[in-house]
Design a protein around this motif. Structure first.
Motif, PDB file in Angstrom:
ATOM      1  N   LEU A 198      13.243  14.855  12.823  1.00 29.11           N
ATOM      2  CA  LEU A 198      12.241  13.882  12.391  1.00 29.11           C
ATOM      3  C   LEU A 198      10.992  14.548  11.853  1.00 29.11           C
ATOM      4  N   ALA A 199      10.896  15.863  12.038  1.00 27.26           N
ATOM      5  CA  ALA A 199       9.808  16.660  11.476  1.00 27.26           C
ATOM      6  C   ALA A 199      10.390  18.011  11.091  1.00 27.26           C
ATOM      7  N   GLY A 200       9.789  18.660  10.093  1.00 27.15           N
ATOM      8  CA  GLY A 200      10.314  19.925   9.603  1.00 27.15           C
ATOM      9  C   GLY A 200       9.433  21.094   9.998  1.00 27.15           C
ATOM     10  N   PRO A 201       9.929  22.329   9.812  1.00 26.28           N
ATOM     11  CA  PRO A 201       9.134  23.516  10.125  1.00 26.28           C
ATOM     12  C   PRO A 201       7.780  23.481   9.417  1.00 26.28           C
ATOM     13  N   GLY A 202       6.727  23.730  10.173  1.00 24.34           N
ATOM     14  CA  GLY A 202       5.383  23.730   9.607  1.00 24.34           C
ATOM     15  C   GLY A 202       4.674  22.395   9.688  1.00 24.34           C
ATOM     16  N   ASP A 203       5.401  21.332  10.063  1.00 22.16           N
ATOM     17  CA  ASP A 203       4.764  20.021  10.185  1.00 22.16           C
ATOM     18  C   ASP A 203       3.943  19.951  11.469  1.00 22.16           C
TER      19      ASP A 203
ATOM     20  N   LEU B 257       5.424  22.458  14.325  1.00 21.99           N
ATOM     21  CA  LEU B 257       6.838  22.641  14.622  1.00 21.99           C
ATOM     22  C   LEU B 257       7.347  23.935  14.001  1.00 21.99           C
ATOM     23  N   GLY B 258       8.067  24.719  14.791  1.00 27.61           N
ATOM     24  CA  GLY B 258       8.646  25.963  14.315  1.00 27.61           C
ATOM     25  C   GLY B 258       9.995  25.735  13.654  1.00 27.61           C
TER      26      GLY B 258
ATOM     27  N   LEU C  42      16.140  23.850  20.999  1.00 30.06           N
ATOM     28  CA  LEU C  42      16.239  23.261  19.662  1.00 30.06           C
ATOM     29  C   LEU C  42      15.245  23.888  18.689  1.00 30.06           C
ATOM     30  N   GLY C  43      14.125  24.315  19.186  1.00 25.28           N
ATOM     31  CA  GLY C  43      13.064  24.879  18.357  1.00 25.28           C
ATOM     32  C   GLY C  43      11.864  25.134  19.238  1.00 25.28           C
ATOM     33  N   SER C  44      10.685  25.211  18.622  1.00 23.59           N
ATOM     34  CA  SER C  44       9.470  25.454  19.385  1.00 23.59           C
ATOM     35  C   SER C  44       8.284  24.792  18.701  1.00 23.59           C
TER      36      SER C  44
END
Length: 398
Positions: free
Chosen positions: A23-28, A56-57, A73-75
């Motif tokens: 629902l959000a991308g890297p850098g958002d 978001l990473g 899932l990410g960071s």
């Protein structure tokens, strides 16, 4: 310091989840509590929220991939912070949908296995003791259970591959089944092959109910948007409260009857059939039920309880009747057909009345034929004479 975004421990015995959409991308930029990734278990779709505010990473799990509970899932990074190799554990999620305790895993000779892995192993004839776990803390998950007929871990020679399905035909496309559709296929196949269903059909005249609905719509207010599904769910819940022999399951050599009534409502979601559950449906007023069912139809999550019965309505598609399959662990499923004008005989004179056919499937291991007939008649009477709709069952003192 970066904070991890992780597949949370989920209720309803879920041991793995599929990433449907980021629902959000890297850098958002994301705020604490902001939905960041949509995941799917074999029961429901859930949003995983950012544990803290930040940026978001990189996504560590691609859309469409299925991973065990606990997978990173990410960071979430601080503004300007570089992607780290190690991240801090996320704080406990505040959302009640993501704070549910997973069912305890059963021990095996090699460690522990999730409930889903145990079920698949039993279906496929696999020995849990010979499987290599890939889940967190040595947990054997569904992905570790080989398909039926696959080679065992000791390297035995596999059987010759079967001919492809549809050999000699041109395929339009191929798409992997979602977690929900895989679970539905396994569950209903097991139900159909383990319990010889029987189905009872009843035609119900709903003249009074149609008149009531027309009056509600004309007056407005909380009853104006009540649908046929809402009415059948209400009638089913109240009837089930009076017939505890239907509100039951088989556990070993015991019949377990329940005091509470939780109704599952079948919903066709983009990724497969879902049956979110409304807890204590027999004690809710019609406006409360209608509001809850509208939320489920919009994609909302049900209550984290096992259903007592399932209601499925395909009447909007013009289907009059069907042969439903019981959705375990419930013992009955109410299939609702289209409400339509039919010619019926009244005192020897043909007349046109609004009618609906209910097709109710039962598990004969739990429900006897006469018991089922009394239960179906109780639903029919409530729909034909709806004066009791706005009187939900009193709260149980215990």
């Amino acid at each position: 310091m970066a904070v991890v975004l992780r597949v949370p421990a989920l209720g309803q015995s879920a041991a793995e989840a599929t990433v449907l959409r980021w629902l959000a991308g890297p850098g958002d930029a994301v705020a604490a509590g902001q939905p960041s990734v949509l995941i799917e278990t074999d029961k429901a779709e859930l949003e995983v929220e950012a544990p803290v505010g930040g940026v978001l990473g990189l996504a560590l799990v691609a859309e469409g991939r299925t991973v065990p509970v606990g997978t990173d899932l990410g960071s979430v990074l601080a503004p300007g912070e570089a992607e780290p190799s190690v991240v801090e554990p996320a704080p406990p999620p505040s959302s009640p949908r993501l704070s549910l305790v997973r069912e305890a895993a059963a021990p095996t000779d090699r460690g522990v296995a999730s409930p889903k892995a145990r079920r698949l192993a039993a279906e496929r004839g696999a020995e849990l003791a010979g499987l290599v776990p890939s889940g967190p803390d040595g947990l054997i998950v569904a992905a570790d259970v080989p398909e039926a007929g696959a080679a065992p871990a000791d390297g035995a020679v596999p059987a010759a591959p079967a001919a492809p399905v549809g050999a000699g035909r041109r395929a339009r496309d191929r798409a992997p089944l979602s977690a929900a559709r895989r679970a539905t296929a396994r569950r209903l196949t097991a139900s159909w092959t383990s319990a010889p269903h029987f189905v009872q059909l009843v035609d119900v005249e709903v003249t009074r109910l149609a008149s009531l609905r027309a009056g509600w719509r004309a007056r407005g207010g909380p009853l104006a948007a009540v649908s046929w599904t809402d009415l059948v769910v209400a009638a089913t819940a109240r009837a089930l409260a009076e017939h505890p022999d239907v509100n039951a399951v088989i556990e070993g050599d015991e019949l377990v009857r329940f005091a509470d009534v939780h109704v599952g409502v079948a919903e066709a979601r983009p990724h497969g059939l879902m049956v979110p559950v409304i807890a204590d449906a027999d004690r809710r007023t019609l406006p409360e039920l209608a509001e809850r069912i509208r939320a489920l139809a919009a994609g909302g999550a049900g209550d984290d309880v096992s259903g007592s019965i399932t209601v499925s309505n395909l009447g909007a598609y013009g289907i009059r009747a069907g042969t439903p399959v019981v959705n375990p662990p419930v013992a009955a499923l109410v299939f609702v057909g289209a409400v339509e004008d039919r010619v019926v005989a009244r005192n020897g004179v043909p007349s046109v009345r609004p009618m609906v056919t209910l097709s109710v499937a039962f598990d004969p291991r739990v429900v006897a034929g006469a018991t089922a007939a009394r239960f179906v008649a109780s639903i029919r009477d409530r729909l034909a004479r709806p004066d009791r709709y706005l009187c939900p069952r009193p709260r149980n003192p215990w």
